[in-house]
Design an enzyme around this catalytic site. Sequence first.
Site, PDB file in Angstrom:
ATOM      1  N   ARG A  68      12.891  21.663  17.097  1.00 31.39           N
ATOM      2  CA  ARG A  68      12.373  21.865  18.462  1.00 31.39           C
ATOM      3  C   ARG A  68      12.834  23.235  18.963  1.00 31.39           C
ATOM      4  O   ARG A  68      14.025  23.504  19.055  1.00 31.39           O
ATOM      5  CB  ARG A  68      12.875  20.765  19.379  1.00 31.39           C
ATOM      6  CG  ARG A  68      12.420  20.941  20.809  1.00 31.39           C
ATOM      7  CD  ARG A  68      13.021  19.884  21.711  1.00 31.39           C
ATOM      8  NE  ARG A  68      12.368  18.596  21.579  1.00 31.39           N
ATOM      9  CZ  ARG A  68      12.872  17.458  22.065  1.00 31.39           C
ATOM     10  NH1 ARG A  68      14.029  17.468  22.689  1.00 31.39           N
ATOM     11  NH2 ARG A  68      12.220  16.326  21.936  1.00 31.39           N
ATOM     12  N   ARG A 182      24.084  13.760  29.752  1.00 31.85           N
ATOM     13  CA  ARG A 182      22.775  13.334  29.226  1.00 31.85           C
ATOM     14  C   ARG A 182      21.877  14.559  29.182  1.00 31.85           C
ATOM     15  O   ARG A 182      22.266  15.650  29.577  1.00 31.85           O
ATOM     16  CB  ARG A 182      22.222  12.275  30.190  1.00 31.85           C
ATOM     17  CG  ARG A 182      21.270  11.227  29.647  1.00 31.85           C
ATOM     18  CD  ARG A 182      21.805  10.448  28.497  1.00 31.85           C
ATOM     19  NE  ARG A 182      20.988   9.276  28.220  1.00 31.85           N
ATOM     20  CZ  ARG A 182      19.897   9.257  27.448  1.00 31.85           C
ATOM     21  NH1 ARG A 182      19.475  10.359  26.862  1.00 31.85           N
ATOM     22  NH2 ARG A 182      19.235   8.131  27.245  1.00 31.85           N
ATOM     23  N   LYS A 183      20.611  14.381  28.766  1.00 33.93           N
ATOM     24  CA  LYS A 183      19.654  15.481  28.806  1.00 33.93           C
ATOM     25  C   LYS A 183      19.448  15.965  30.242  1.00 33.93           C
ATOM     26  O   LYS A 183      19.736  15.222  31.201  1.00 33.93           O
ATOM     27  CB  LYS A 183      18.324  15.059  28.189  1.00 33.93           C
ATOM     28  CG  LYS A 183      17.559  14.070  29.048  1.00 33.93           C
ATOM     29  CD  LYS A 183      16.288  13.550  28.379  1.00 33.93           C
ATOM     30  CE  LYS A 183      15.193  14.576  28.301  1.00 33.93           C
ATOM     31  NZ  LYS A 183      13.877  13.931  27.944  1.00 33.93           N
ATOM     32  N   GLY A 436       4.283   6.578  23.489  1.00 29.38           N
ATOM     33  CA  GLY A 436       4.470   5.540  22.472  1.00 29.38           C
ATOM     34  C   GLY A 436       5.497   4.475  22.801  1.00 29.38           C
ATOM     35  O   GLY A 436       5.579   3.445  22.135  1.00 29.38           O
ATOM     36  N   CYS A 441       7.864  10.140  27.177  1.00 26.11           N
ATOM     37  CA  CYS A 441       7.720  11.569  26.855  1.00 26.11           C
ATOM     38  C   CYS A 441       6.311  12.074  27.162  1.00 26.11           C
ATOM     39  O   CYS A 441       6.107  13.240  27.466  1.00 26.11           O
ATOM     40  CB  CYS A 441       8.027  11.815  25.384  1.00 26.11           C
ATOM     41  SG  CYS A 441       9.621  11.177  24.880  1.00 26.11           S
ATOM     42  N   GLY A 442       5.312  11.185  27.069  1.00 26.72           N
ATOM     43  CA  GLY A 442       3.925  11.569  27.366  1.00 26.72           C
ATOM     44  C   GLY A 442       3.571  11.415  28.838  1.00 26.72           C
ATOM     45  O   GLY A 442       2.421  11.561  29.222  1.00 26.72           O
TER      46      GLY A 442
HETATM   47 FE1  SRM Z   1      11.090  12.965  24.848  1.00 25.88          FE
HETATM   48  C1  SRM Z   1      13.571  11.210  23.252  1.00 25.88           C
HETATM   49  C2  SRM Z   1       9.678  13.722  22.002  1.00 25.88           C
HETATM   50  C3  SRM Z   1       9.276  15.226  26.514  1.00 25.88           C
HETATM   51  C4  SRM Z   1      11.970  11.417  27.832  1.00 25.88           C
HETATM   52  N1  SRM Z   1      11.599  12.583  22.956  1.00 25.88           N
HETATM   53  C5  SRM Z   1      12.662  11.883  22.484  1.00 25.88           C
HETATM   54  C6  SRM Z   1      12.793  12.019  20.979  1.00 25.88           C
HETATM   55  C7  SRM Z   1      13.729  13.144  20.706  1.00 25.88           C
HETATM   56  C8  SRM Z   1      13.291  10.725  20.313  1.00 25.88           C
HETATM   57  C9  SRM Z   1      13.564  10.906  18.836  1.00 25.88           C
HETATM   58  O1  SRM Z   1      14.648  11.335  18.475  1.00 25.88           O
HETATM   59  O2  SRM Z   1      12.667  10.606  18.054  1.00 25.88           O
HETATM   60  C10 SRM Z   1      11.314  12.337  20.608  1.00 25.88           C
HETATM   61  C11 SRM Z   1      11.102  13.177  19.375  1.00 25.88           C
HETATM   62  C12 SRM Z   1       9.877  12.687  18.624  1.00 25.88           C
HETATM   63  C13 SRM Z   1       9.288  13.736  17.753  1.00 25.88           C
HETATM   64  O3  SRM Z   1       9.519  13.695  16.515  1.00 25.88           O
HETATM   65  O4  SRM Z   1       8.541  14.559  18.253  1.00 25.88           O
HETATM   66  C14 SRM Z   1      10.826  12.946  21.917  1.00 25.88           C
HETATM   67  N2  SRM Z   1       9.834  14.302  24.334  1.00 25.88           N
HETATM   68  C15 SRM Z   1       9.266  14.409  23.114  1.00 25.88           C
HETATM   69  C16 SRM Z   1       8.094  15.379  23.117  1.00 25.88           C
HETATM   70  C17 SRM Z   1       7.918  16.131  21.803  1.00 25.88           C
HETATM   71  C18 SRM Z   1       6.806  14.601  23.467  1.00 25.88           C
HETATM   72  C19 SRM Z   1       5.544  15.380  23.195  1.00 25.88           C
HETATM   73  O5  SRM Z   1       4.821  14.961  22.278  1.00 25.88           O
HETATM   74  O6  SRM Z   1       5.275  16.373  23.861  1.00 25.88           O
HETATM   75  C20 SRM Z   1       8.485  16.243  24.329  1.00 25.88           C
HETATM   76  C21 SRM Z   1       9.383  17.384  23.957  1.00 25.88           C
HETATM   77  C22 SRM Z   1       9.695  18.269  25.131  1.00 25.88           C
HETATM   78  C23 SRM Z   1      10.473  19.504  24.757  1.00 25.88           C
HETATM   79  O7  SRM Z   1       9.842  20.459  24.315  1.00 25.88           O
HETATM   80  O8  SRM Z   1      11.690  19.482  24.919  1.00 25.88           O
HETATM   81  C24 SRM Z   1       9.266  15.216  25.149  1.00 25.88           C
HETATM   82  N3  SRM Z   1      10.758  13.318  26.828  1.00 25.88           N
HETATM   83  C25 SRM Z   1       9.877  14.242  27.291  1.00 25.88           C
HETATM   84  C26 SRM Z   1       9.627  14.018  28.685  1.00 25.88           C
HETATM   85  C27 SRM Z   1       8.610  14.759  29.535  1.00 25.88           C
HETATM   86  C28 SRM Z   1       9.145  15.919  30.318  1.00 25.88           C
HETATM   87  O9  SRM Z   1      10.254  16.420  30.061  1.00 25.88           O
HETATM   88  O10 SRM Z   1       8.427  16.339  31.214  1.00 25.88           O
HETATM   89  C29 SRM Z   1      10.389  12.926  29.054  1.00 25.88           C
HETATM   90  C30 SRM Z   1      10.427  12.232  30.443  1.00 25.88           C
HETATM   91  C31 SRM Z   1      11.097  13.099  31.452  1.00 25.88           C
HETATM   92  C32 SRM Z   1      12.584  12.976  31.478  1.00 25.88           C
HETATM   93  O11 SRM Z   1      13.234  13.185  30.457  1.00 25.88           O
HETATM   94  O12 SRM Z   1      13.114  12.694  32.547  1.00 25.88           O
HETATM   95  C33 SRM Z   1      11.098  12.491  27.883  1.00 25.88           C
HETATM   96  N4  SRM Z   1      12.557  11.581  25.449  1.00 25.88           N
HETATM   97  C34 SRM Z   1      12.688  11.041  26.705  1.00 25.88           C
HETATM   98  C35 SRM Z   1      13.684  10.026  26.676  1.00 25.88           C
HETATM   99  C36 SRM Z   1      14.165   9.178  27.882  1.00 25.88           C
HETATM  100  C37 SRM Z   1      15.258   9.913  28.586  1.00 25.88           C
HETATM  101  C38 SRM Z   1      16.202   9.023  29.341  1.00 25.88           C
HETATM  102  O13 SRM Z   1      16.846   9.532  30.285  1.00 25.88           O
HETATM  103  O14 SRM Z   1      16.367   7.849  29.006  1.00 25.88           O
HETATM  104  C39 SRM Z   1      14.154   9.964  25.344  1.00 25.88           C
HETATM  105  C40 SRM Z   1      15.237   9.013  24.770  1.00 25.88           C
HETATM  106  C41 SRM Z   1      16.615   9.520  25.052  1.00 25.88           C
HETATM  107  O15 SRM Z   1      16.843  10.643  25.474  1.00 25.88           O
HETATM  108  O16 SRM Z   1      17.513   8.697  24.817  1.00 25.88           O
HETATM  109  C42 SRM Z   1      13.412  10.938  24.610  1.00 25.88           C
HETATM  110 FE1  SF4 Z   2       8.761   7.132  22.774  1.00 26.77          FE
HETATM  111 FE2  SF4 Z   2       9.053   9.729  23.244  1.00 26.77          FE
HETATM  112 FE3  SF4 Z   2       8.893   8.830  20.756  1.00 26.77          FE
HETATM  113 FE4  SF4 Z   2       6.739   8.873  22.321  1.00 26.77          FE
HETATM  114  S1  SF4 Z   2       7.881  10.631  21.543  1.00 26.77           S
HETATM  115  S2  SF4 Z   2       7.356   7.215  21.022  1.00 26.77           S
HETATM  116  S3  SF4 Z   2       7.654   8.284  24.291  1.00 26.77           S
HETATM  117  S4  SF4 Z   2      10.523   8.453  22.257  1.00 26.77           S
END
Ligand code: SRM
Ligand code: SF4
Length: 517
Positions: A68, A182-183, A436, A441-442
């Site tokens: 990333r 956290r993030k 998903g 994240c979506g």
């Molecule tokens: Fe996300 C975790 C993908 C935007 C909330 N997110 C993950 C992980 C890293 C989980 C994992 O290890 O597999 C996903 C990686 C999957 C992969 O292989 O791509 C993942 N998040 C994404 C992306 C790629 C979705 C996308 O297809 O665009 C986005 C990457 C953004 C970036 O460039 O950094 C992405 N994630 C978001 C957003 C949207 C935003 O930021 O506007 C959110 C909701 C907003 C927020 O965070 O407040 C989001 N992601 C999460 C969470 C829930 C956070 C929490 O506080 O519980 C997780 C799980 C965690 O952190 O424990 C997570």
């Molecule tokens: Fe769940 Fe984020 Fe993975 Fe999508 S990319 S399946 S919302 S953790």
Amino acid sequence: MTSATKPVGSLNKFEKFKAEKDGLAIKSELEQFAQLGWEAMNETDREHRLKWLGVFFRPVTPGKFMVRMRLPNGILSSTQMRVLAEVVQRYGEDGSADITTRQNIQLRGIRIEDIPDIFTRFEQVGLTSVQSGMDNVRNITGSPVAGIDAAELIDTRELVQQVQDMITNQGKGNPEFTNLPRKFNIAIAGGRDNSVHAEINDLAFVPAYKDGILGFNVVVGGFFSAKRCDAAIPLQAWVTPNDVVDVCRAVLEVYRDHGLRANRQKARLMWLIDEWGIDKFRREIENALGRTLQPEAEKDEFNWDKRDHIGVFPQKQPELNYVGLHIPMGRLYAQDMFDLARIAEVYGNGEIRLTVEQNVIIPNVPDSRLDAFLVEPLLERFSINPDPLTRALVSCTGAQFCNFALIETKNRALTLIKQLEAELDLPRPVRVHWTGCPNSCGQPQVADIGLMGTKVRKDGKAVEGVDLYMGGKVGKDAHLGTCVQKGIACEDLKPVLHQLLIEQFGARPRQEAVVSS
Ligand code: SRM
Ligand code: SF4
């Protein structure tokens, strides 16, 4: 853990391994990891600490890592895009990239043995993936049309870069901010249309005039998680552009030193704001800043809709245009990335921009080059005028690569939307967001129609399904949508959406549309 960090309460397992060794510390061990190979590596280093460098182990595709990036304000050069293309190209069918919902790029198929070389190549062209995962500040978003939009209020590019430089020590890594509870998400909006979704960030800056001076109102605590989703609330403070870096630093210091660390489900910034109340939180920010904050400026009266930037638009610079291309599901392959780099150079000035809707903008295309640009074969794949449902479709990674996923998203979303477009005539785009799992994240909560992956029981079997969200409003007076129907099996979803589009979004069945026209 930095000496400044004072954990509150008992430590969860993540806090324990962070306390043992800071994620950033593995920077010096990359050569060793490359020689050892992914299977022999220490598990915590492989599955967690590597994320501090933006390298994600994928349990769904073991041995093929995801990287990333950090692309401040979603801007990169054609040279940088070419380097990213070369990285994924070497993995053949395993190599691909995704534009993310944070204006960013993720690379797939990466082998650990290549990481040292890949990082050297990143450095040569000013790219970094540092601190892009785990308990760090994510890619900082800014207006995708900063500096080129005639209607913009503040050009966010320099500010976003300055904030990233402060947090990452110019991309070299900064242990001051690598052990947050956290993030943490930061966004800086530049116009009235709020194209970065300020309200869903832990900290965001929203342009506002005070006594004729342009600055920002500050909002804090916005976040989505499986447990809880909240829009950001006003810090009740107005700051000048010159204050932005200091305010980011102050908020991060307060969060780092006082944020709740016992339960990871209750560790995002909003939980601390809840515990303290906004007045105390604001006072603590003022203490960290060493000065008092000015009260919030009044919101202006203008009514703006969020733009998606797809199509051709004149820039504020005479005779120049920006062209927004629709990238289905944000998915790119090596050749696409080379092609985008080429068209950015041939028709623009080599710059490429990304949007939080997972699309691309090519800026600085002179009037004289437009006609030639618009007949480029690449625009057949990456349209400037996609159909109204395809146009506004956003999807997270889903089951193809993400082990949290409860359903497959990207392919399913595209197939279904094409089928609905074949059946229905839409008067305007409808923003459909797929995610998903409940991590969101979506961003289904910002969509007209949000679909969140879940498991559903059908005929005695567990099958892939979705919870339906509606009512998300983006732009000026944004607010979050809510779940209106739970547990629809994916195989039963098409008729549900068909009906919804007719009843609530003015869609007409195609045959009827033809008859009455
Ligand atoms: Fe996300 C975790 C993908 C935007 C909330 N997110 C993950 C992980 C890293 C989980 C994992 O290890 O597999 C996903 C990686 C999957 C992969 O292989 O791509 C993942 N998040 C994404 C992306 C790629 C979705 C996308 O297809 O665009 C986005 C990457 C953004 C970036 O460039 O950094 C992405 N994630 C978001 C957003 C949207 C935003 O930021 O506007 C959110 C909701 C907003 C927020 O965070 O407040 C989001 N992601 C999460 C969470 C829930 C956070 C929490 O506080 O519980 C997780 C799980 C965690 O952190 O424990 C997570
Ligand atoms: Fe769940 Fe984020 Fe993975 Fe999508 S990319 S399946 S919302 S953790």
